[in-house]
Design a protein around this motif. Structure first.
Motif, short mmCIF file in Angstrom:
data_model
loop_
_atom_site.label_atom_id
_atom_site.label_comp_id
_atom_site.label_asym_id
_atom_site.label_seq_id
_atom_site.Cartn_x
_atom_site.Cartn_y
_atom_site.Cartn_z
N ALA A 162 0.84 -1.20 0.00
CA ALA A 162 0.00 0.00 0.00
C ALA A 162 0.88 1.25 0.00
CB ALA A 162 -0.93 0.00 1.20
N LEU A 163 1.98 1.22 0.77
CA LEU A 163 2.87 2.39 0.82
C LEU A 163 3.60 2.59 -0.50
CD1 LEU A 163 4.24 1.85 4.43
CD2 LEU A 163 2.94 3.85 3.67
N LEU A 164 3.98 1.46 -1.13
CA LEU A 164 4.74 1.56 -2.38
C LEU A 164 3.84 1.65 -3.60
CD1 LEU A 164 7.56 -1.02 -1.62
CD2 LEU A 164 7.69 1.45 -1.49
N GLY A 165 2.56 1.36 -3.42
CA GLY A 165 1.62 1.40 -4.55
C GLY A 165 1.92 0.32 -5.58
N CYS A 166 2.24 -0.89 -5.11
CA CYS A 166 2.59 -1.94 -6.07
C CYS A 166 1.76 -3.21 -5.85
CB CYS A 166 4.07 -2.26 -5.99
SG CYS A 166 4.57 -3.06 -4.48
N LEU A 167 1.75 -4.04 -6.87
CA LEU A 167 1.03 -5.32 -6.79
C LEU A 167 1.86 -6.32 -5.97
CD1 LEU A 167 -0.25 -5.67 -10.47
CD2 LEU A 167 -1.44 -4.73 -8.50
N ASN A 168 1.20 -7.41 -5.53
CA ASN A 168 1.87 -8.35 -4.63
C ASN A 168 3.10 -9.01 -5.23
OD1 ASN A 168 -0.15 -7.73 -2.88
ND2 ASN A 168 -1.09 -9.76 -2.81
N HIS A 169 3.15 -9.20 -6.57
CA HIS A 169 4.30 -9.91 -7.13
C HIS A 169 5.59 -9.10 -7.01
CE1 HIS A 169 4.82 -7.71 -10.92
NE2 HIS A 169 3.51 -7.61 -10.97
N ARG A 170 5.46 -7.76 -6.96
CA ARG A 170 6.66 -6.94 -6.77
C ARG A 170 7.29 -7.27 -5.42
NH1 ARG A 170 6.86 -1.60 -8.16
NH2 ARG A 170 8.79 -1.52 -6.99
N TYR A 171 6.42 -7.52 -4.46
CA TYR A 171 6.86 -7.86 -3.10
C TYR A 171 7.53 -9.23 -3.09
CZ TYR A 171 6.31 -8.46 2.00
OH TYR A 171 6.53 -8.65 3.34
N SER A 172 6.81 -10.22 -3.67
CA SER A 172 7.33 -11.60 -3.58
C SER A 172 8.58 -11.79 -4.42
CB SER A 172 6.25 -12.60 -4.00
OG SER A 172 5.86 -12.35 -5.33
N ASP A 173 8.77 -10.97 -5.47
CA ASP A 173 9.92 -11.16 -6.37
C ASP A 173 11.16 -10.38 -5.93
OD1 ASP A 173 8.23 -12.64 -7.85
OD2 ASP A 173 7.88 -11.15 -9.43
#
Ligand code: NAP
Length: 377
Positions: free
Chosen positions: A265-276
């Motif tokens: 939410a803070l970075l404004g990105c989808l979950n795959h950005r996080y997991s990758d």
């Protein structure tokens, strides 16, 4: 005519509409309780029809008293089911409408956001029958349940206590609204249900196990709300088999929500950005380390902190294309559920005389973000 078997659903949002549609599909009478007369009118707009879209197909709910019919629309697989829309605190309306606005509520599914649950319940509190059955479906159900026990069920100088039956649920379906009365079932999941003891406001209390023992030895009652949900195929509802299994399920979900949602939410990105990413891995490890120190590996159902972090990353990867609800709330400048996720963890740690600096930081950053749109900065 008032129907004793009606299921009231508090909150006509994504999950409320999804639940309403599937219950109607199983011929269960349903009333959606909207927050205001404006919301109620929007839900009734276009002939009181609520559309359910899934796998490219649409199902359509229409107003009360209609029987299930096949539609003659262009879309070959549209079905129509009766539903009723009521307004929570409304006292406007006439005749039968007024009667139904005042009719007692004996079976209630709460489908609001965590932040809205208590005030929504407060607005229908005078209508709750003493032995009502309440199902809570919020993501932050650990904190919501505590508030519901203390602020709704216990009573006050002006309200007598309620001897309600309470079921807590965890939803993994994905749903969003395309329009005021058009819900899309975007991800098939399930609803895990557990009957708990409302005299114990702390869901972590091991004495809740008594409810599992009683439920497993009792004859299932057909009108029991949990059984109605279990019999409704579209909801894919399942009963959790023990208090320990329930806590593990709910705490693992809390771990995912605390580690992934505020960061994306803070970075404004989808979950795959996080997991990758490497930063996603580090974040998952830091949050999980804290959760393990607070709740312990046994309750969390893992062998180590890194197992929990792996689980978090797997979920983020599996839901890679998801824009999680906290990100959606931030984009829409709505209050998030962070108080009931990271905020809940921080409170719990404080009560145990511990600290949770990573969760505290994530909680603070999301609250700061919420403040910017509340103050217009
Ligand atoms: N959507 C999903 O895919 C999903 C998946 C898993 C879990 N969940 C969880 O399920 C819960 C519900 O989520 P949601 O997506 O359905 O949220 P939502 O679409 O925002 O729906 C919440 C609804 O509650 C209504 N509401 C608010 N205050 C109310 C009041 N005082 N009385 C009656 N209604 C009131 C809102 O109506 P107004 O618009 O009129 O205020 C809104 O329609 C959340 O805890 C969420 O985290 C959602």
């Amino acid at each position: 005519m008032l129907n004793q078997n009606i299921v009231h659903i508090l909150g006509g949002g994504s999950i409320g509409q999804l639940t309403a549609c599937y219950l109607r599909k199983s011929n269960v009478p349903v009333a959606l309780l909207a927050s205001s007369s404006t919301s109620a009118s929007r839900l009734r707009d276009g002939g009181s029809k609520i559309f359910l879209e899934r796998n490219g197909s649409s199902t359509c709910l229409t107003h009360p008293d209609l029987n299930v019919t096949s539609s003659k629309s262009d879309m070959s697989n549209i079905e129509e089911f009766p539903v009723e829309v009521q307004c929570c605190g409304a006292l406007e309306g006439t005749g039968d409408e007024m009667m139904s606005y005042r009719s007692p509520i004996s079976r209630l599914i709460v489908a609001t956001k965590s932040t809205q649950a208590v005030s929504a319940l407060q607005s229908v509190r005078p209508r709750l029958s003493d032995a009502c059955q309440i199902v809570l479906l919020q993501n932050g159900v650990l904190g919501v349940y505590q508030e519901v026990c203390n602020k709704i069920l216990q009573g006050s100088p002006s309200q007598s206590p309620l001897s309600a039956t309470v079921v807590v649920g965890s939803v993994t379906h994905g749903a969003y609204r395309k329009g005021p009365n058009h819900v899309v079932h975007s991800g098939m999941g399930s609803i895990k249900l557990a009957r708990v003891d409302p005299t114990l406001p702390d869901l972590m209390d091991g004495k809740h196990q008594r409810m599992w023992d009683e439920t497993s030895s009792a004859e299932p009652e057909s009108q029991d709300l949990m059984n109605v949900m279990l019999r409704t195929p579209g909801l894919a509802a399942e009963m959790i088999h023990s208090h320990q299994a329930f806590l593990t399920m709910i705490l693992q979900k809390l771990a995912v929500n605390c580690a992934v949602n505020p960061v994306t939410a803070l970075l404004g990105c989808l979950n795959h950005r996080y997991s990758d990413s490497q930063w996603g891995k580090q974040m998952a490890e830091s949050v999980c380390q804290e959760l393990v120190s607070i709740y312990g590996v046994e309750l969390l159902g893992v062998k180590s902190e890194s197992d929990l972090a792996d689980l978090v990353l797997q979920v983020a990867k599996r839901t890679g294309e998801n824009k999680n609800s906290m990100l959606q709330d931030c984009e829409a400048k709505r209050s998030t559920e962070v108080d009931y996720l990271n905020g809940y963890v921080v409170k719990h740690a404080t009560n145990l005389g511990m600290q949770a600096p990573v969760n505290s930081l994530l909680h603070g950053l999301i609250k700061a973000k919420e403040e910017t749109w509340l103050t217009g900065d």
